[in-house]
Design an enzyme around this catalytic site. Structure first.
Site, PDB file in Angstrom:
ATOM      1  N   ASP A 458       0.864  -1.173   0.000  1.00 19.64           N
ATOM      2  CA  ASP A 458       0.000   0.000   0.000  1.00 19.64           C
ATOM      3  C   ASP A 458       0.909   1.234   0.000  1.00 19.64           C
ATOM      4  OD1 ASP A 458      -2.976   0.875   0.599  1.00 19.64           O
ATOM      5  OD2 ASP A 458      -1.652   2.152   1.807  1.00 19.64           O
ATOM      6  N   LEU A 459       0.519   2.265  -0.779  1.00 16.24           N
ATOM      7  CA  LEU A 459       1.342   3.480  -0.856  1.00 16.24           C
ATOM      8  C   LEU A 459       1.102   4.354   0.384  1.00 16.24           C
ATOM      9  CD1 LEU A 459       0.886   4.461  -4.629  1.00 16.24           C
ATOM     10  CD2 LEU A 459       2.672   3.044  -3.586  1.00 16.24           C
ATOM     11  N   ASP A 501      -4.625   2.656  -4.314  1.00 18.21           N
ATOM     12  CA  ASP A 501      -3.164   2.588  -4.236  1.00 18.21           C
ATOM     13  C   ASP A 501      -2.701   1.253  -3.660  1.00 18.21           C
ATOM     14  OD1 ASP A 501      -4.218   3.039  -1.751  1.00 18.21           O
ATOM     15  OD2 ASP A 501      -2.579   4.348  -1.078  1.00 18.21           O
TER      16      ASP A 501
END
Length: 612
Positions: A458-459, A501
């Protein structure tokens, strides 16, 4: 004459059968005295004293010294166990015949009863009751053509060879009719019949040529006269019918054959008929031809535009033709006549097309197969070949016909649809559908001994980029992130965007957990590097959760929950790091390996402690 010959033949065969029956009855109870003087041949007659010579097998040489023909008859009767009658032989100046009947088995190795008789005594049919008309000549010959009996002047000609005997033999039949001459030299028509149970004896019934011709000439003249008149009348009627009926029928037949053969004809070549039925038929043919021409023009026009190829092949699938081949492929149409065109099929598709064609030929069923062809510009063109056999009225295959259709656009559209169904439209990475399929495949193949790992990432700080710089910049950032991720994973790995994301990697590397730790660290380092998006300098990070895929579960949801839990812990612990679902146990194992001296394990353990 044929009926007379058959009747006399039956009578003579009856006399022979009667004589054999008498011999068998009179001699069957006789014993062979030893020794018994061998009588002279002229005494072997069936007369008042019943003189029949009983010849044993061991007495044949003595008999042969007196009469070779009699010995041959006795030996033949003993060997075949059948009655034997000889041809004419001469004892002194008198013609004789020899009859032999086999004795019952067991008498001194075999024996036969032998009798000598004159032809006149044996064949009495021609002398009893004047059976034959006086104007008909009747004679009997043996298998060599010698006369045995004759209805006229028998005493003069007994034993002589009948005239034209070679001509009768040349016919090679058991009965027949032919022209010959009598022994006196008179022309005659002969009817003959061979006798059963004899060595080729023949009964001959003859009539002078003059009488024979007179018998049929007058009726034939009347018949020919009547036939001539009937023929003349029939010709006149036929000429009238020909003008009235036959000519329109012939014209329509030629017209229909031309249509069936595909020839170009004109309806005007068949004149209208005054007979209503013929005129209706002519108009029907005309409509059928016009419809056929229109249909052919439509198909040929389509084929010549290159949209489809119309093909035909022989019943065995060998040589053929293809209209529109050159327009579709740019290749010469001559290569279709044989099998050279198959060289243009894609190597991967040749087994499929060969199997489909072989099955259609074997089962006589329609053909339907899709494959790629190499066209003149070097492209591989997807085509679909469909065809079916054409049968005649007897159920035999005349030919195969079908069409070759350009389906390249459809195939490309199907490929695009399949790609879009499994890939993210923004980044080009795989989507959730592909992720689920590949995860199921990885979980199902754990028994192959190859270790695998699931990484969910996950960003970090991506939401702030979207909120401050807008979604277009966020979308551009996601595309750059996707490119950096592609540079981190191997070709065998499955990289997908789960949404927003969120990303995931299914890693196919047997060096676990080392490989997944290394990959997670590469991803974090790559995604933490600064970005330049549309003149904006952006810094974000990434957190990675990892779980190993093993034998402890076959539920893909379980592994996804484990990786997601590890990702949550990585974010909770400060982000920008890699966490395992079973973090404590895994690190303990890796540190233990490091103490054992494994440089790679020590390095990975240190990197994991730095990131987790």
């Amino acid at each position: 004459m044929n009926d007379t010959a058959r009747t006399l033949a039956n009578a003579i065969e009856g006399e022979l059968s009667s004589r054999f029956a008498n011999m068998s009855v009179l001699a069957q109870h006789r014993e062979i005295p030893d020794p018994e003087p061998l009588p002279e041949p002229e005494l072997w007659v069936l007369g008042a004293d019943n003189n029949v010579a009983l010849i044993a097998n061991d007495r044949v040489p003595a008999l042969r010294a007196r009469s070779n023909a009699a010995a041959d008859a006795a030996v033949l009767a003993m060997s075949t166990q059948a009655n034997v009658v000889s041809n004419v032989l001469t004892t002194g100046n008198e013609p004789r015949l020899v009859l032999a009947v086999p004795a019952p088995p067991g008498k001194r190795g075999g024996a036969a009863y032998v009798m000598s008789t004159s032809p006149q005594d044996l064949i009495q049919t021609l002398q009893r009751g004047k059976r034959a008309p006086t104007d008909i000549l009747v004679a009997v010959t043996d298998g060599n053509g010698r006369i045995l009996a004759r209805s006229r002047d028998a005493s003069r000609f007994i034993g002589q060879v009948a005239p034209d005997w070679p001509k009768l033999e040349a016919l090679g039949t058991n009965a027949g009719l032919f022209a010959a001459k009598t022994i006196e030299g008179l022309p005659i028509i002969l009817s003959f019949q061979k006798l059963a149970g004899t060595p080729g004896w023949v009964i001959i019934v003859g009539e002078s040529t003059t009488v024979f011709d007179a018998r049929w000439r007058d009726p034939m003249f009347n018949l020919m006269l009547g036939a001539g008149m009937s023929l003349l009348l029939a010709v006149c009627v036929a000429m009238w019918l020909g003008k009235r009926i036959l000519q329109p029928v012939q014209a329509l037949a030629r017209y229909s054959n031309a249509i069936a053969d595909g020839q170009e004809t004109e309806a005007a070549s068949v004149a209208p008929s005054s007979i209503q039925e013929f005129e209706i038929l002519r108009q029907s043919f005309t409509r059928a031809e016009n419809a056929l021409r229109s249909e052919k023009r439509r198909y040929r026009t389509i084929a010549e535009t290159g949209a489809i190829v119309l093909w035909r092949r022989d019943g065995d699938g060998s040589a053929g033709l293809a209209t529109g081949w050159e327009q579709l492929t740019g290749r010469p149409e001559s290569e279709v006549e044989g099998q050279e065109w198959t060289n243009a099929i894609h190597p991967d598709d040749r087994p499929i097309t060969s199997a489909a064609w072989a099955e259609a030929l074997k089962q006589n069923t329609p053909l339907d197969v899709e494959f790629r062809l190499k066209v003149s510009d070097g492209r591989w063109l997807w085509v679909r070949s469909q065809g079916a056999p054409v049968f005649d009225t007897d159920g035999r295959i005349i030919e195969w016909v079908g069409l070759l259709e350009d389906i390249d656009e459809r195939k490309r559209a199907q490929a695009d649809i399949a790609y879009l169904a499994h890939h993210d439209t923004l980044t080009g990475l795989g989507n959730r559908i592909l992720f689920r399929q590949q995860l199921e495949l990885a979980v199902g193949n754990v028994r192959d001994g190859r270790a695998r790992a699931l990484l969910c990432l996950d960003l970090d700080l991506f939401k702030q980029v979207n909120d401050t710089l807008g979604h277009p910049v966020g979308d551009a950032l996601l595309c750059v992130v996707a490119d950096r991720l592609r540079g981190c994973v191997d070709v065998a790995d499955c990289l997908v965007r789960l949404g927003g994301d969120e990303f995931a990697v299914i890693q196919n590397d047997s060096r676990q957990p080392d490989a997944s730790v290394s990959l997670g660290c590469r991803i974090v380092e790559a995604l933490c590097a600064p970005y330049d998006i549309g003149g904006h300098q952006i810094s974000i990070g990434a957190s990675v959760g990892v779980t190993l895929i093993g034998n402890d579960s076959s539920d893909i949801g379980t592994y996804f929950k484990r990786a997601d839990a590890a990702l949550y812990r990585a974010k909770q612990d400060g982000r920008g790091r890699v966490c395992f679902f079973d973090q404590v146990e895994l690190l303990a194992d890796m540190v233990e390996l490091a103490k054992g001296g494994s440089v790679q394990a020590k390095d990975v353990a240190e990197r994991s402690n730095g990131r987790a």
